[in-house]
Design an enzyme around this catalytic site. Structure first.
Site, PDB file in Angstrom:
ATOM      1  N   HIS A 101      20.054  44.981  14.954  1.00 16.37           N
ATOM      2  CA  HIS A 101      21.438  44.890  15.412  1.00 16.37           C
ATOM      3  C   HIS A 101      21.487  44.229  16.773  1.00 16.37           C
ATOM      4  O   HIS A 101      20.510  44.242  17.521  1.00 16.37           O
ATOM      5  CB  HIS A 101      22.093  46.278  15.465  1.00 16.37           C
ATOM      6  CG  HIS A 101      21.358  47.248  16.335  1.00 16.37           C
ATOM      7  ND1 HIS A 101      20.233  47.921  15.907  1.00 16.37           N
ATOM      8  CD2 HIS A 101      21.563  47.639  17.618  1.00 16.37           C
ATOM      9  CE1 HIS A 101      19.789  48.694  16.887  1.00 16.37           C
ATOM     10  NE2 HIS A 101      20.566  48.529  17.935  1.00 16.37           N
ATOM     11  N   HIS A 103      23.797  43.954  20.353  1.00 15.27           N
ATOM     12  CA  HIS A 103      24.818  44.576  21.195  1.00 15.27           C
ATOM     13  C   HIS A 103      25.644  43.484  21.873  1.00 15.27           C
ATOM     14  O   HIS A 103      25.079  42.585  22.495  1.00 15.27           O
ATOM     15  CB  HIS A 103      24.169  45.391  22.319  1.00 15.27           C
ATOM     16  CG  HIS A 103      23.360  46.568  21.855  1.00 15.27           C
ATOM     17  ND1 HIS A 103      23.827  47.858  21.904  1.00 15.27           N
ATOM     18  CD2 HIS A 103      22.097  46.645  21.351  1.00 15.27           C
ATOM     19  CE1 HIS A 103      22.888  48.693  21.461  1.00 15.27           C
ATOM     20  NE2 HIS A 103      21.833  47.971  21.118  1.00 15.27           N
TER      21      HIS A 103
HETATM   22  P1  AMP Z   1      19.449  50.602  20.086  1.00 16.53           P
HETATM   23  O1  AMP Z   1      19.015  51.431  21.253  1.00 16.53           O
HETATM   24  O2  AMP Z   1      19.408  49.121  20.381  1.00 16.53           O
HETATM   25  O3  AMP Z   1      18.724  50.976  18.820  1.00 16.53           O
HETATM   26  O4  AMP Z   1      20.982  50.919  19.905  1.00 16.53           O
HETATM   27  C1  AMP Z   1      21.472  51.863  19.013  1.00 16.53           C
HETATM   28  C2  AMP Z   1      22.953  52.032  19.323  1.00 16.53           C
HETATM   29  O5  AMP Z   1      23.578  52.610  18.189  1.00 16.53           O
HETATM   30  C3  AMP Z   1      23.243  52.944  20.509  1.00 16.53           C
HETATM   31  O6  AMP Z   1      23.947  52.214  21.521  1.00 16.53           O
HETATM   32  C4  AMP Z   1      24.099  54.059  19.904  1.00 16.53           C
HETATM   33  O7  AMP Z   1      25.139  54.481  20.750  1.00 16.53           O
HETATM   34  C5  AMP Z   1      24.642  53.416  18.630  1.00 16.53           C
HETATM   35  N1  AMP Z   1      24.970  54.326  17.542  1.00 16.53           N
HETATM   36  C6  AMP Z   1      24.189  55.315  17.050  1.00 16.53           C
HETATM   37  N2  AMP Z   1      24.809  55.924  16.013  1.00 16.53           N
HETATM   38  C7  AMP Z   1      26.006  55.288  15.857  1.00 16.53           C
HETATM   39  C8  AMP Z   1      27.105  55.463  14.955  1.00 16.53           C
HETATM   40  N3  AMP Z   1      27.097  56.415  14.003  1.00 16.53           N
HETATM   41  N4  AMP Z   1      28.166  54.636  15.082  1.00 16.53           N
HETATM   42  C9  AMP Z   1      28.177  53.685  16.044  1.00 16.53           C
HETATM   43  N5  AMP Z   1      27.178  53.478  16.911  1.00 16.53           N
HETATM   44  C10 AMP Z   1      26.110  54.269  16.832  1.00 16.53           C
END
Ligand code: AMP
Ligand code: ZN
Length: 142
Positions: A101, A103
Site C-alpha cells: 500500500h 500512503h
Molecule cells: P504501514 O505501517 O505502512 O503498514 O501502514 C499501515 C496503515 O494501515 C497504518 O497507518 C494504519 O493506521 C492503517 N490501518 C490499519 N488498519 C486499518 C483499517 N482497518 N482501515 C484503515 N486503515 C487501517
C-alpha cells in the site's frame, strides 16, 4: 491472491468497512483509520503482495496510473500545501500491514507529521561508486 488473515484483503473484499474514496480493477483507496493528518489516504493493491519487490511491474503501472489524480484530489479536498507519498517494506521500515500500500499524507506548514532521516555521507567517492556498481550489477543479474 488473497490472505485470510489480512485486514486489507478483507477491506478490498468488502468484508470489513472502510471510507473508500476511489477504486479501480487494480487498487482501492480509502482513509487511513489512524491518520498522520486528516485526509491521509491509503492506496492499496487489490491483490495480496507482501512487499513491493514481489509486485509485477505491469500491475504496478496500472494501479498507479491514476495516482497523480488521486494526489490532487487529496490536496484539493484538504487544502494541503503539500503531500508525502510513502510506501513501507518490512517491519524495520515501518510496515505494519504486510499487503502493499501507498500512503498519501497531506502536509502543511507546522503540522505534526514527521517524515525524515539524518543525511549521511560516503567516506570517499570510490565507496559511492562501488555502491552504484553493486546496484547496477544486481539489476543486470535480475
Ligand atoms: P504501514 O505501517 O505502512 O503498514 O501502514 C499501515 C496503515 O494501515 C497504518 O497507518 C494504519 O493506521 C492503517 N490501518 C490499519 N488498519 C486499518 C483499517 N482497518 N482501515 C484503515 N486503515 C487501517
Ligand atoms: Zn492482503
Amino acid at each position: 491472491m488473497t490472505d485470510d488473515s489480512c485486514v486489507f484483503c478483507k477491506i478490498v473484499a468488502g468484508e470489513i468497512p472502510a471510507a473508500v474514496v476511489w477504486d479501480s480493477p487494480w487498487a482501492v483507496a480509502f482513509l487511513d483509520i489512524n491518520p498522520a493528518a486528516p485526509g491521509h489516504v491509503l492506496l492499496v493493491l487489490r491483490e495480496h503482495y507482501e512487499q513491493l519487490t514481489a509486485v509485477p511491474g505491469s500491475l504496478l503501472s496500472a494501479a498507479l496510473g491514476e495516482l497523480p489524480k488521486l494526489a490532487q484530489a487529496v490536496i484539493s479536498a484538504t487544502g494541503a500545501q503539500g503531500l508525502n507519498l510513502l510506501q513501507n517494506n518490512g517491519r524495520v521500515a515501518g510496515q505494519v500491514i504486510p499487503h502493499v500500500h501507498f500512503h498519501l499524507i497531506p502536509r502543511n506548514e507546522g503540522d505534526r507529521v514527521t517524515v525524515g532521516w539524518r543525511q549521511g555521507t560516503y567516506e570517499t567517492p570510490e565507496e559511492m561508486n562501488r555502491m552504484a556498481e553493486r546496484i547496477r550489477a544486481a539489476l543486470a543479474g535480475a
